[in-house]
Design an enzyme around this catalytic site. Structure first.
Site, PDB file in Angstrom:
ATOM      1  N   GLU A  47       0.841  -1.166  -0.090  1.00 11.44           N
ATOM      2  CA  GLU A  47      -0.096  -0.040   0.128  1.00 11.44           C
ATOM      3  C   GLU A  47       0.892   1.340   0.074  1.00 11.44           C
ATOM      4  O   GLU A  47       0.958   1.800   0.880  1.00 11.44           O
ATOM      5  CB  GLU A  47      -1.123   0.070   1.165  1.00 11.44           C
ATOM      6  CG  GLU A  47      -2.040  -0.978   1.303  1.00 11.44           C
ATOM      7  CD  GLU A  47      -2.937  -1.002   2.202  1.00 11.44           C
ATOM      8  OE1 GLU A  47      -3.960  -1.872   2.140  1.00 11.44           O
ATOM      9  OE2 GLU A  47      -2.703  -0.511   3.214  1.00 11.44           O
TER      10      GLU A  47
ATOM     11  N   CYS B   2       7.233  13.024   1.107  1.00 10.27           N
ATOM     12  CA  CYS B   2       8.269  13.451   1.871  1.00 10.27           C
ATOM     13  C   CYS B   2       8.726  14.759   1.441  1.00 10.27           C
ATOM     14  O   CYS B   2       8.853  14.916   0.360  1.00 10.27           O
ATOM     15  CB  CYS B   2       9.425  12.446   1.767  1.00 10.27           C
ATOM     16  SG  CYS B   2      10.966  13.090   2.660  1.00 10.27           S
TER      17      CYS B   2
ATOM     18  N   GLU C 140      -6.480  -8.021  -0.637  1.00 10.41           N
ATOM     19  CA  GLU C 140      -6.863  -7.848   0.730  1.00 10.41           C
ATOM     20  C   GLU C 140      -8.243  -7.539   1.026  1.00 10.41           C
ATOM     21  O   GLU C 140      -8.817  -6.946   0.304  1.00 10.41           O
ATOM     22  CB  GLU C 140      -6.010  -6.726   1.624  1.00 10.41           C
ATOM     23  CG  GLU C 140      -4.624  -7.046   1.927  1.00 10.41           C
ATOM     24  CD  GLU C 140      -4.010  -5.904   2.800  1.00 10.41           C
ATOM     25  OE1 GLU C 140      -4.750  -5.323   3.434  1.00 10.41           O
ATOM     26  OE2 GLU C 140      -2.830  -5.671   2.555  1.00 10.41           O
TER      27      GLU C 140
ATOM     28  N   HIS D 279      -8.370  -6.355  14.447  1.00 12.01           N
ATOM     29  CA  HIS D 279      -8.745  -6.600  13.074  1.00 12.01           C
ATOM     30  C   HIS D 279      -9.215  -8.266  12.658  1.00 12.01           C
ATOM     31  O   HIS D 279      -8.659  -9.188  13.124  1.00 12.01           O
ATOM     32  CB  HIS D 279      -7.438  -6.236  12.108  1.00 12.01           C
ATOM     33  CG  HIS D 279      -8.009  -6.016  10.715  1.00 12.01           C
ATOM     34  ND1 HIS D 279      -8.409  -6.971   9.793  1.00 12.01           N
ATOM     35  CD2 HIS D 279      -8.051  -4.753   9.963  1.00 12.01           C
ATOM     36  CE1 HIS D 279      -8.673  -6.224   8.654  1.00 12.01           C
ATOM     37  NE2 HIS D 279      -8.611  -5.221   8.780  1.00 12.01           N
TER      38      HIS D 279
END
Length: 686
Positions: free
Chosen positions: A158, A163, A315, A366
């Site tokens: 993911e 930055c 997922e 989870h």
């Protein structure tokens, strides 16, 4: 070298079923690891993703590598017919690296360097972080790139975030030099004379900052583009050691729902297959129909990125999450429904986060296949096993395609620009919801859709929907015009054709390069306050529409330039002016919806568009609310997925339903009855 997507599968006619597996969390609990293989087989799982977030277990100290535990896991997989997506562990780096090399930590938009912690808290530009990831991935590749259990690569996890460190600032400036060549060109395309923001040296340019520059929209756009390009560059950097060791091993990076921090359309060009992580908030309302359409739209978005090649649901949760506002349990049947929904829209896998619940830390509650109880006697485990059996029975679906005749544009750069435009409705312009409303009208009528970016080839489609196409990049207007000229049907809306790819307004009148094909001119646009309404009234001789439709949020004041008026505003100072217009152009036609209407308008309007354009619904009868039909096909068969997202039993009668239940083998006749939250796959010969 072209990598064959089909090479992922251990055998022809296989759908993948599995989870993220994190055995490094259980190295001190060998009894758990011993039990996992048995439970995986009992749950009918055939694939696991391993190595995600495993860096500190693979390299606990700098230069000290411990691969023995992963060796044993992959050996057990091979012995038991279980396969693996091997992940690179770059999603979270070990503490020793942050301590010894603080430059690897990200700097936020306030120019503050982060402390160690969380995930993806690292700089993609940092030479040190790139060196460390290359060293780790080279060792993984050397050891496992040809392992019999490894069928694909799961690069990082993911990707996201940005930055603002000095290294990234320097890289951004170089990126801008490569794009614009001269400051003169940059200043023109960013329109920096506004507020006297003209740059006289490259060193003056900084990334957007809350305590600095945020109002130069060209800068904001280019920063987001740079972040995407830099992330893709880091992905390719991560991948090189694996490519060197085994050029044939397919690779992916898992994407996220409606994610707009990265331009996934660009990212799709460098991954071998698309995968994404789906976590819908089922049961937040009494009716899951709207959410079902939204999830379907995401599936279709990801599938279309590789021109219809099947994607992977990398997922999902078999039960609940622990990070959403409410951790709702899936009601009975929803796991089967939501999982097969992904397959219906083109997925060749159903996978979960995670296999076994963590004992501690942030995701200990989870959902997972194996609960803290540690056995198979749970509702969730039984439903996972049941799905595994269904996927095994439906294995022939693997590799089948979806071939829509309708496309809806959902473009990431356009999203960025719409949200940054500062007008006409800063209290909520609702771009994503608007696209979903148009998509949902097709979903409710059982019409497959590709969800695409504006640069895609339009030739496969009969109908193109482009809601709020605010940005029209160079060449896109001409391509859309040609699509209509050649017989296509275009539907676009208010707040379209406003700016180019630099977020510079088109001169000469809106909707810019779409003005000719639409046959209208947009003079100004009115924003309605929340609760304020206007009304669209159809022309008396337009039988395709109902009488009146409520309008909210935005009302475009247009003049026709060859288009015919199909409906008009009823209220306010622009009463009687066009609210819906159609322009015949070449062999096709283009519609302009000038305001945001209620849901019933989309139902009526798109039913008419389908009839006119010759796009067939998958069944020839109206679908009850909450039901949809999707299709996958190959050269010999088509497979209809009939889904019921409602809380009540519903029936459907159509000759087009006759076939065989792919999972049970039973005959399906013209009438099909589905339980609440039920789904059926019907196999039909072509």
């Amino acid at each position: 070298m072209k990598r064959d997507y089909q090479s992922i599968f251990p055998a022809p006619g296989t759908l993948l079923h599995g989870a993220d597996y994190n055995p490094e969390q259980w190295l001190d609990y060998p009894d758990k690891l011993e039990d996992d293989i048995r439970l995986m087989k009992e749950a009918n799982c055939n694939v696991m993703s391993v190595g995600i977030f495993s860096w500190s277990s693979l390299e606990p100290e700098e230069g000290t590598f411990t691969f023995g535990w992963l060796d044993r896991i992959l050996e057990q997989f091979e012995a038991n017919g279980i396969y693996a997506f091997l992940a690179s562990p770059s999603g979270a780096r070990p503490a020793w690296m942050s301590e010894r090399y603080p430059e690897v930590l990200r700097v936020n938009e306030h120019r503050q360097r982060n402390l160690h912690g969380l995930r993806h808290n690292h700089c993609y530009t940092s030479p040190v972080y790139r060196e460390k990831t290359e060293q780790m991935n080279a060792r993984l590749a050397e050891r496992y790139a040809h392992h019999p259990a490894v069928i694909g690569l799961h690069i990082s996890n993911e990707y996201g975030g940005e930055c603002h460190c000095p290294l990234c600032q320097a890289a951004f400036r170089q990126w801008l030099k490569n794009k614009y060549g001269t400051l003169q060109q940059l200043n023109h395309d960013w329109w920096t004379t506004f507020w006297s923001h003209t740059y006289s040296s490259w060193e003056q340019i900084e990334s957007p900052a809350p305590h600095g520059e945020t109002m130069v929209h060209g800068l904001n756009l280019d920063w987001k583009r740079f972040v995407t390009d830099q992330t893709i560059d880091f992905y390719e950097h991560e991948l090189r050691p694996f490519r060197k060791a085994n050029p044939k091993l397919p690779a992916t990076a898992n994407f996220m729902e409606a994610f707009d921090e990265l331009d996934y359309a660009k990212f799709a060009k460098v991954v071998d297959f698309i995968s994404w992580d789906s976590y819908p908030t089922w049961h937040y309302t009494e009716d899951d129909t709207d959410l079902g359409a939204w999830v379907g739209m995401n599936h279709d978005w990801f599938r279309a990125m590789k021109d219809g090649q099947p994607f992977f649901l990398m997922e999902s949760t078999p039960s609940t999450t622990n990070w959403q506002p409410l951790s709702k349990l899936k009601k009975p049947g929803v796991h089967m429904l939501s999982s097969l929904q992904a397959v219906a829209h083109g997925s060749d896998s159903v996978q979960y986060f995670q296999w076994r619940k963590s004992r501690g830390s942030s995701e200990k509650f989870h959902g997972a296949v194996v609960d803290h109880a540690g056995h198979s006697e749970t509702r969730v485990f039984r439903e996972v096993a049941e799905l595994g059996r269904a996927l095994e029975a439906a294995g022939e679906l693997a590799g089948t395609t979806v071939q829509p005749e309708v496309a809806v544009i959902f473009d990431t750069e356009n999203r960025w620009a719409v949200k940054d435009a500062q007008g006409p409705r800063n209290s909520g312009i609702h771009y994503e919801a608007t696209v979903k409303d148009h998509y949902k009208a097709f979903w409710k009528q059982g019409v497959p859709v590709d969800v695409i970016d504006m640069d895609k080839d339009l030739s496969p489609y009969k109908v193109l929907v482009a809601p709020m196409l605010y940005m029209v990049r160079e060449g896109v207007g001409e391509k859309i015009t040609e699509f209509v000229k050649n017989g296509g049907t275009l539907i676009t809306t208010y707040w379209s054709g406003i700016v180019d790819e630099h977020d510079l307004c088109f001169l000469g009148g809106f909707p810019g390069p779409l003005r000719d094909v639409l046959g209208i001119w947009s003079e100004e646009i009115d924003s309605l306050v929340d609760g304020e309404e206007n009304t669209m009234v159809k022309r008396a001789d337009v039988p395709e529409l109902g009488g009146e439709y409520t309008l909210t949020e935005l009302c475009d004041l247009i003049h026709t330039e060859g288009a015919e008026v199909l409906a008009a505003y009823r209220d306010d100072f622009y009463a009687g002016r066009p609210a819906l217009a159609r322009n015949r152009y070449g062999g096709g036609q283009a519609y302009y919806i000038a305001a945001r209407p209620e849901e019933s308008f989309y139902d009526d309007f798109y039913a008419s568009v389908l009839r006119e354009s010759g796009v067939e619904r998958l069944v020839d009868v109206p679908l009850p609310r909450g039901m949809t039909v999707q299709k996958r096909e190959n050269n010999s068969h088509q497979y209809l997925f009939v889904s019921n997202f409602s809380e009540r039993k519903q029936s459907l009668t159509s000759k087009k339903l006759a076939g065989t239940n792919l999972v049970s083998g039973e005959a399906v006749h013209e009438t099909l009855t589905l339980p609440p939250r039920g789904i059926t796959i019907i196999k039909q010969s072509k």
